[in-house]
Design a protein around this motif. Structure first.
Motif, PDB file in Angstrom:
ATOM      1  N   SER A  84      18.366 -77.127 -23.272  1.00  0.00           N
ATOM      2  CA  SER A  84      19.367 -77.162 -24.257  1.00  0.00           C
ATOM      3  C   SER A  84      19.011 -75.784 -25.240  1.00  0.00           C
ATOM      4  O   SER A  84      20.242 -75.283 -25.783  1.00  0.00           O
ATOM      5  N   LYS A  85      17.850 -75.209 -25.172  1.00  0.00           N
ATOM      6  CA  LYS A  85      17.752 -74.081 -26.042  1.00  0.00           C
ATOM      7  C   LYS A  85      18.448 -72.969 -25.438  1.00  0.00           C
ATOM      8  O   LYS A  85      18.994 -72.072 -25.902  1.00  0.00           O
ATOM      9  N   PHE A  86      18.555 -73.038 -23.920  1.00  0.00           N
ATOM     10  CA  PHE A  86      19.156 -71.833 -23.368  1.00  0.00           C
ATOM     11  C   PHE A  86      20.533 -72.023 -23.167  1.00  0.00           C
ATOM     12  O   PHE A  86      21.351 -71.124 -23.535  1.00  0.00           O
ATOM     13  N   ALA A  87      21.143 -73.527 -23.114  1.00  0.00           N
ATOM     14  CA  ALA A  87      22.641 -73.766 -23.266  1.00  0.00           C
ATOM     15  C   ALA A  87      23.431 -73.270 -24.618  1.00  0.00           C
ATOM     16  O   ALA A  87      24.270 -72.684 -24.360  1.00  0.00           O
ATOM     17  N   ARG A  88      22.618 -73.675 -25.651  1.00  0.00           N
ATOM     18  CA  ARG A  88      23.406 -73.274 -26.976  1.00  0.00           C
ATOM     19  C   ARG A  88      23.853 -72.031 -27.080  1.00  0.00           C
ATOM     20  O   ARG A  88      25.138 -71.633 -27.243  1.00  0.00           O
ATOM     21  N   PRO A  89      23.056 -70.829 -26.864  1.00  0.00           N
ATOM     22  CA  PRO A  89      23.603 -69.448 -27.118  1.00  0.00           C
ATOM     23  C   PRO A  89      24.574 -69.012 -26.022  1.00  0.00           C
ATOM     24  O   PRO A  89      25.420 -68.251 -26.191  1.00  0.00           O
ATOM     25  N   PHE A  90      24.086 -69.497 -24.841  1.00  0.00           N
ATOM     26  CA  PHE A  90      24.936 -69.093 -23.576  1.00  0.00           C
ATOM     27  C   PHE A  90      26.225 -69.877 -23.530  1.00  0.00           C
ATOM     28  O   PHE A  90      27.349 -69.026 -23.570  1.00  0.00           O
ATOM     29  N   LEU A  91      26.483 -71.137 -24.028  1.00  0.00           N
ATOM     30  CA  LEU A  91      27.676 -71.419 -23.930  1.00  0.00           C
ATOM     31  C   LEU A  91      28.636 -71.010 -25.178  1.00  0.00           C
ATOM     32  O   LEU A  91      29.754 -71.063 -25.177  1.00  0.00           O
ATOM     33  N   ARG A  92      28.026 -70.701 -26.279  1.00  0.00           N
ATOM     34  CA  ARG A  92      28.393 -70.230 -27.572  1.00  0.00           C
ATOM     35  C   ARG A  92      29.077 -68.899 -27.263  1.00  0.00           C
ATOM     36  O   ARG A  92      30.187 -68.700 -27.626  1.00  0.00           O
ATOM     37  N   THR A  93      28.460 -67.946 -26.132  1.00  0.00           N
ATOM     38  CA  THR A  93      28.878 -66.570 -26.020  1.00  0.00           C
ATOM     39  C   THR A  93      30.162 -66.747 -25.291  1.00  0.00           C
ATOM     40  O   THR A  93      31.263 -65.862 -25.138  1.00  0.00           O
ATOM     41  N   SER A 129      29.967 -59.058 -23.531  1.00  0.00           N
ATOM     42  CA  SER A 129      28.942 -58.404 -22.497  1.00  0.00           C
ATOM     43  C   SER A 129      27.515 -59.006 -22.498  1.00  0.00           C
ATOM     44  O   SER A 129      26.923 -59.109 -21.184  1.00  0.00           O
ATOM     45  N   ILE A 130      27.200 -59.859 -23.450  1.00  0.00           N
ATOM     46  CA  ILE A 130      25.881 -60.806 -23.277  1.00  0.00           C
ATOM     47  C   ILE A 130      26.043 -62.038 -22.043  1.00  0.00           C
ATOM     48  O   ILE A 130      25.077 -62.328 -21.576  1.00  0.00           O
ATOM     49  N   SER A 131      27.200 -62.433 -22.047  1.00  0.00           N
ATOM     50  CA  SER A 131      27.390 -63.532 -21.183  1.00  0.00           C
ATOM     51  C   SER A 131      27.195 -62.951 -19.782  1.00  0.00           C
ATOM     52  O   SER A 131      26.828 -63.725 -18.831  1.00  0.00           O
ATOM     53  N   THR A 132      27.689 -61.583 -19.506  1.00  0.00           N
ATOM     54  CA  THR A 132      27.390 -61.032 -18.249  1.00  0.00           C
ATOM     55  C   THR A 132      25.795 -60.896 -17.805  1.00  0.00           C
ATOM     56  O   THR A 132      25.284 -61.128 -16.988  1.00  0.00           O
ATOM     57  N   TYR A 154      23.611 -63.072 -19.074  1.00  0.00           N
ATOM     58  CA  TYR A 154      23.297 -64.429 -18.997  1.00  0.00           C
ATOM     59  C   TYR A 154      23.642 -64.594 -17.425  1.00  0.00           C
ATOM     60  O   TYR A 154      22.635 -65.359 -16.934  1.00  0.00           O
ATOM     61  N   LYS A 155      24.484 -64.506 -16.872  1.00  0.00           N
ATOM     62  CA  LYS A 155      25.118 -64.825 -15.640  1.00  0.00           C
ATOM     63  C   LYS A 155      24.002 -64.086 -14.587  1.00  0.00           C
ATOM     64  O   LYS A 155      23.766 -64.764 -13.433  1.00  0.00           O
ATOM     65  N   ASN A 156      23.846 -62.735 -14.949  1.00  0.00           N
ATOM     66  CA  ASN A 156      23.003 -62.108 -13.941  1.00  0.00           C
ATOM     67  C   ASN A 156      21.414 -62.610 -13.970  1.00  0.00           C
ATOM     68  O   ASN A 156      21.010 -62.791 -12.861  1.00  0.00           O
ATOM     69  N   LEU A 157      21.252 -62.906 -15.070  1.00  0.00           N
ATOM     70  CA  LEU A 157      19.807 -63.775 -15.164  1.00  0.00           C
ATOM     71  C   LEU A 157      19.742 -64.931 -14.399  1.00  0.00           C
ATOM     72  O   LEU A 157      18.837 -65.377 -13.652  1.00  0.00           O
ATOM     73  N   TYR A 165      14.546 -57.857 -17.518  1.00  0.00           N
ATOM     74  CA  TYR A 165      15.480 -58.183 -18.549  1.00  0.00           C
ATOM     75  C   TYR A 165      14.816 -58.134 -19.887  1.00  0.00           C
ATOM     76  O   TYR A 165      15.487 -58.400 -21.011  1.00  0.00           O
ATOM     77  N   ALA A 166      13.806 -57.224 -19.868  1.00  0.00           N
ATOM     78  CA  ALA A 166      13.201 -57.176 -21.212  1.00  0.00           C
ATOM     79  C   ALA A 166      14.141 -56.378 -22.187  1.00  0.00           C
ATOM     80  O   ALA A 166      14.024 -56.507 -23.507  1.00  0.00           O
ATOM     81  N   SER A 167      14.708 -55.154 -21.821  1.00  0.00           N
ATOM     82  CA  SER A 167      15.779 -54.444 -22.763  1.00  0.00           C
ATOM     83  C   SER A 167      16.706 -55.493 -23.106  1.00  0.00           C
ATOM     84  O   SER A 167      17.443 -55.042 -24.163  1.00  0.00           O
ATOM     85  N   ASP A 168      17.155 -56.576 -22.438  1.00  0.00           N
ATOM     86  CA  ASP A 168      18.115 -57.598 -23.004  1.00  0.00           C
ATOM     87  C   ASP A 168      17.408 -58.881 -23.922  1.00  0.00           C
ATOM     88  O   ASP A 168      17.956 -59.880 -24.224  1.00  0.00           O
ATOM     89  N   ASN A 169      16.223 -58.418 -24.432  1.00  0.00           N
ATOM     90  CA  ASN A 169      15.537 -59.459 -25.137  1.00  0.00           C
ATOM     91  C   ASN A 169      15.285 -60.718 -24.484  1.00  0.00           C
ATOM     92  O   ASN A 169      14.952 -61.753 -24.895  1.00  0.00           O
ATOM     93  N   ALA A 170      14.926 -60.864 -23.368  1.00  0.00           N
ATOM     94  CA  ALA A 170      14.516 -61.906 -22.403  1.00  0.00           C
ATOM     95  C   ALA A 170      13.098 -62.153 -22.313  1.00  0.00           C
ATOM     96  O   ALA A 170      12.407 -60.975 -21.798  1.00  0.00           O
TER      97      ALA A 170
END
Length: 177
Positions: free
Chosen positions: A85-94, A99-102, A104-107, A149-154
């Protein structure tokens, strides 16, 4: 990353289905080699639209609790449900608009590919114990991808949340087929 496959030439050249280890490995490799091909599709969905890791898979449609119970991991259900749920909320919101969705999808694609190739097929399908699977997840998925993915704050937490998101969306299973 070379992965030994117990198959003959015909089975390697013609994977049995889209869930086979060979197919998913090749698909992932092609995505990395041909990113321009994905964006040249006028539909905007890309040549690899079948990946759709943000959508539920048409395959194993059990709910998260059923999957965790079948894998003998019912004690992890609350954590898994909260994590996905914690991952889905921001992912589905974007959505697909930023570009953040890209990222997320690559991750998600990296997690799915590593899980299938390094955890599911060699360990879970072979009956490895929970401690072995947990250690492999940490060393083969969480550590390398949190660095990548550290540069993307993962963070490591983001990786685990995404892993359970993929489980909820039926792209990853924790029990033997």
């Amino acid at each position: 990353m070379p992965i030994p496959i117990d198959a003959d030439h015909i089975n390697i050249c013609k994977p049995s289905d889209r869930n086979s280890l060979i197919y998913t490995s090749i698909r992932h490799r092609l995505r990395k080699l041909a990113p321009a091909a994905c964006s040249s599709d006028p539909s905007g969905r890309g040549e690899f639209a079948d990946d759709n890791l943000d959508e539920p898979s048409p395959g194993d449609r059990r709910d998260l609790m059923s999957k965790m119970v079948a894998a003998g991991r019912e004690h992890q259900y609350d954590f898994a449900n909260d994590s996905q749920s914690k991952f889905a909320r921001p992912f589905l919101r974007t959505g697909l608009k930023t570009s953040i969705s890209t990222v997320y999808k690559n991750l998600l694609a990296d997690i799915e590919q590593r899980f299938q190739n390094l955890i599911f097929h060699p360990l879970i399908c072979s009956g490895a114990d929970e401690a072995t699977v947990a250690a492999a997840i940490q060393t083969e998925i969480v550590d390398p991808l949190s660095q990548k993915y550290a540069s993307d704050n993962a963070t490591a937490k983001t990786i685990m949340n995404a892993l359970y998101f993929l489980t909820e969306r039926c792209h990853i299973r924790w029990d033997k087929p």
